[in-house]
Motif scaffolding. Structure first.
Motif, PDB file in Angstrom:
ATOM      1  N   LEU A  72      20.458   8.220  -7.592  1.00 19.28           N
ATOM      2  CA  LEU A  72      20.162   7.603  -6.329  1.00 19.28           C
ATOM      3  C   LEU A  72      20.450   6.119  -6.452  1.00 19.28           C
ATOM      4  CD1 LEU A  72      16.259   8.651  -5.369  1.00 19.28           C
ATOM      5  CD2 LEU A  72      18.496   9.521  -4.641  1.00 19.28           C
ATOM      6  N   ARG A  73      21.730   5.932  -5.844  1.00 18.48           N
ATOM      7  CA  ARG A  73      22.414   4.534  -5.964  1.00 18.48           C
ATOM      8  C   ARG A  73      21.855   3.373  -5.202  1.00 18.48           C
ATOM      9  NH1 ARG A  73      28.317   4.925  -7.275  1.00 18.48           N
ATOM     10  NH2 ARG A  73      28.600   3.154  -5.874  1.00 18.48           N
ATOM     11  N   ILE A  74      21.674   2.336  -5.719  1.00 17.54           N
ATOM     12  CA  ILE A  74      21.110   1.232  -4.982  1.00 17.54           C
ATOM     13  C   ILE A  74      21.908  -0.172  -5.028  1.00 17.54           C
ATOM     14  CG2 ILE A  74      18.751   2.052  -4.665  1.00 17.54           C
ATOM     15  CD1 ILE A  74      19.415  -0.503  -7.551  1.00 17.54           C
ATOM     16  N   ASN A  75      21.687  -1.074  -4.308  1.00 22.28           N
ATOM     17  CA  ASN A  75      22.110  -2.418  -4.552  1.00 22.28           C
ATOM     18  C   ASN A  75      20.877  -3.279  -4.915  1.00 22.28           C
ATOM     19  OD1 ASN A  75      22.670  -5.203  -3.987  1.00 22.28           O
ATOM     20  ND2 ASN A  75      23.536  -4.876  -1.949  1.00 22.28           N
TER      21      ASN A  75
ATOM     22  N   GLY B 230       0.597  -1.260   0.135  1.00 19.73           N
ATOM     23  CA  GLY B 230       0.046   0.152   0.007  1.00 19.73           C
ATOM     24  C   GLY B 230       0.930   1.203  -0.009  1.00 19.73           C
ATOM     25  N   ARG B 231       2.197   1.109  -0.447  1.00 20.00           N
ATOM     26  CA  ARG B 231       3.099   2.079  -0.251  1.00 20.00           C
ATOM     27  C   ARG B 231       2.946   3.128  -1.675  1.00 20.00           C
ATOM     28  NH1 ARG B 231       8.837   0.639   1.804  1.00 20.00           N
ATOM     29  NH2 ARG B 231       9.084   3.126   2.078  1.00 20.00           N
TER      30      ARG B 231
ATOM     31  N   ARG C 135      11.446   7.152  -2.218  1.00 22.02           N
ATOM     32  CA  ARG C 135      11.953   8.369  -2.362  1.00 22.02           C
ATOM     33  C   ARG C 135      11.817   9.252  -3.479  1.00 22.02           C
ATOM     34  NH1 ARG C 135      18.325   9.052  -1.115  1.00 22.02           N
ATOM     35  NH2 ARG C 135      18.444  11.539  -1.116  1.00 22.02           N
ATOM     36  N   ALA C 136      12.175   8.262  -4.630  1.00 20.09           N
ATOM     37  CA  ALA C 136      12.194   9.134  -5.898  1.00 20.09           C
ATOM     38  C   ALA C 136      10.904   9.455  -6.477  1.00 20.09           C
ATOM     39  CB  ALA C 136      12.770   7.916  -7.006  1.00 20.09           C
TER      40      ALA C 136
ATOM     41  N   ILE D  25      17.290   6.021 -10.562  1.00 17.89           N
ATOM     42  CA  ILE D  25      17.538   5.031  -9.827  1.00 17.89           C
ATOM     43  C   ILE D  25      18.697   4.254 -10.519  1.00 17.89           C
ATOM     44  CG2 ILE D  25      16.911   3.350  -8.367  1.00 17.89           C
ATOM     45  CD1 ILE D  25      14.334   4.496  -7.925  1.00 17.89           C
ATOM     46  N   LEU D  26      19.982   4.002  -9.878  1.00 20.73           N
ATOM     47  CA  LEU D  26      21.021   3.670 -10.549  1.00 20.73           C
ATOM     48  C   LEU D  26      21.859   2.503  -9.734  1.00 20.73           C
ATOM     49  CD1 LEU D  26      22.835   3.324 -12.927  1.00 20.73           C
ATOM     50  CD2 LEU D  26      24.100   5.297 -12.143  1.00 20.73           C
TER      51      LEU D  26
END
Length: 501
Positions: free
Chosen positions: A411-414, A297-298, A427-428, A396-397
């Motif tokens: 926005l770096r992610i694993n 539901g987010r 967040r994006a 998002i990268l």
């Protein structure tokens, strides 16, 4: 046969054979950054391009196309299966991408790889002028530099590796690891996407061949007792930024972007993924994260839509057939659970699109998802940034894509951390315009300054420098402890701990 001062060698020619208006086969220039970057240079230098024409069994004479001399290298149906689909894409590709899928080691594939690489080397040797320059492209042709040097020691040879080069513990699994390293060291300049890839290559050289590596390069002993210096370093590839900016400003492309948003029901936010359908791209991970956000539901299907373009890729390779089934099952399940009569959670498109349509998609998207598990560069990230002339949108990268080294305000992610990926998507989606602008402006400066023309120029400058200094190299340098391109001294570990083949 005409002799060229500059020759590019790639698995494919820079043209596609298509049916013309009259029903006859005609040649059309292939899309792609490499072709765009080298086209003006090839015309100016009266260059030649050696490559497979893209159709099994097609054996045709060299021909000229738009100012470039094209030299076709024929491949039989069996060779396409063994050399290309087999060794290149079922051995090297998964091994070099961190064994995300299991590589298979078949001697008949390797034999075909050697045979085809030799054919490419011989074709190149026959069309290159005395003292000319050759630039070999990518993992399908790793043996060509050494073969070509044996045939034509007068040439200056470069090689660029478009995909990752793996850590030694993985690379050492390859039964033909020494032959591949020796093949690459036939070049005067070996280029990689990332500093870490050049470091991995240097470590493999030290562990397998015991050659001296320094910040200035690799000392390679030759059969005549002399030595030569091979430069191995990062040359991160980029895109033809100006062409993307131009497309993004065209009225018809902007109108198409508005149509796309409307056709999706004008959601508040559009998330976009654009990838080849490949197990390295992390498509399953982003689908899982998005599905859970809807379930939690987010995010709501009324407000947010994910568009996933997954262009067909290597459809005769078993791992890719299985991947398509898994992804399409995930899309179907999420849609079945979350779609309404008026809103679709995921618009999944297993198709390729022309550049104009892709730019319209980039303009329509509020968030670009690049969740690669391992990627040499990922030019889609740079394409998205280049088109955002309004300085809006969020990238998002994945930190495992080469583009993460340059696009520092993404926005770096694993991608393996699904919870963190979910938080980053939210967040994006919620990012205020001011922060979007600050981040996007910094990335756009980087992409504009370091475009594909700057990349090709920097590599060719390194080749020209290598040619100029060929006769000036000192012989037999002693180790001085320096590590190539920032490589750490971690290779003091015992060999038994790094997985011998």
């Amino acid at each position: 046969m005409p002799q060229a001062e500059l020759v590019v060698v790639a698995n494919r020619l820079p043209v596609d054979r298509v049916e013309g208006a009259t029903g006859d086969d005609v040649w059309r220039r292939s899309p792609g950054g490499l072709v765009t970057a080298l086209e003006p240079l090839m015309r100016r230098e009266d260059g030649a391009w050696v490559g497979w024409p893209g159709q099994a069994g097609l054996d045709i004479e060299p021909f000229d196309f738009e100012g470039t001399h094209l030299v076709p290298v024929p491949l039989s149906e069996e060779e396409v299966q063994l050399y290309y689909e087999g060794f290149s894409n079922d051995t090297i590709w998964p091994l070099y991408h961190d064994v995300i899928a299991e590589p298979r080691y078949r001697r008949v594939w390797w034999d075909a790889y050697v045979k085809v690489n030799r054919r490419f080397a011989e074709a190149t040797a026959s069309v290159t002028a005395e003292g000319g320059t050759v630039w070999v492209q990518d993992y399908q042709l790793q043996l060509v530099p050494r073969m070509l040097r044996d045939l034509r020691p007068d040439l200056t040879i470069g090689y660029f590796h478009h995909i990752p080069f793996p850590a030694y513990g993985l690379f050492s699994q390859l039964p033909w690891r020494r032959q591949v390293l020796e093949g690459l060291l036939g070049a005067d300049v070996v280029g990689f996407q990332r500093v870490a890839d050049a470091g991995n290559f240097a470590r493999a050289i030290r562990r397998q061949l015991r050659y001296v590596t320094k910040a200035s390069g690799i000392t390679v002993p030759e059969r005549d007792g002399e030595t030569r210096n091979v430069l191995a370093k990062a040359f991160p590839i980029s895109i033809d930024t100006a062409s993307y900016v131009e497309l993004a400003q065209r009225a018809d492309v902007r109108a198409r972007a508005a149509e796309i948003r409307e056709s999706l029901g004008n959601p508040s936010k559009i998330l976009l993924g654009v990838d080849r359908l490949d197990y390295t791209k992390g498509i399953r991970h982003r689908l899982k994260a998005f599905g859970e956000l809807l379930e939690d539901g987010r995010l709501s299907v009324e407000d947010v839509t994910l568009v996933q373009v997954a262009s067909p890729s290597r459809e005769r390779v078993e791992a890719y057939v299985q991947l398509r089934d898994e992804i399409e099952l995930m899309v179907s399940r999420i849609g079945g659970d979350r779609d309404t009569m008026d809103h679709t959670a995921i618009r999944y498109l297993h198709q390729g699109y022309p550049r104009e349509e892709m730019v319209a998609l980039f303009l329509a998207a509020d968030v670009m998802l690049v969740t690669a598990l391992r990627d040499g560069m990922n030019l889609v990230a740079k394409e998205y940034v280049a088109t955002r002339t309004d300085n809006r949108g969020v990238l998002i990268l994945s930190e495992f894509a080469g583009a993460a080294d340059e696009l520092g305000t993404a926005l770096r992610i694993n991608p393996h951390d699904i919870d963190a990926l979910k938080d980053t998507i939210v967040r994006a989606v919620e990012m205020p315009p001011a922060e979007q602008g600050r981040r996007m402006r910094a990335m756009r400066r980087k992409v504009i300054e370091n475009d594909v023309h700057a990349w090709s120029s920097s590599f060719l400058d390194a080749l020209a420098n290598a040619r100029a200094h060929k006769d000036d190299e000192p012989d037999g340098e002693e180790p001085d402890g320096e590590k190539l391109d920032g490589e750490q001294a971690a290779d003091e570990e015992s060999e038994s701990g790094e997985g011998s083949a």
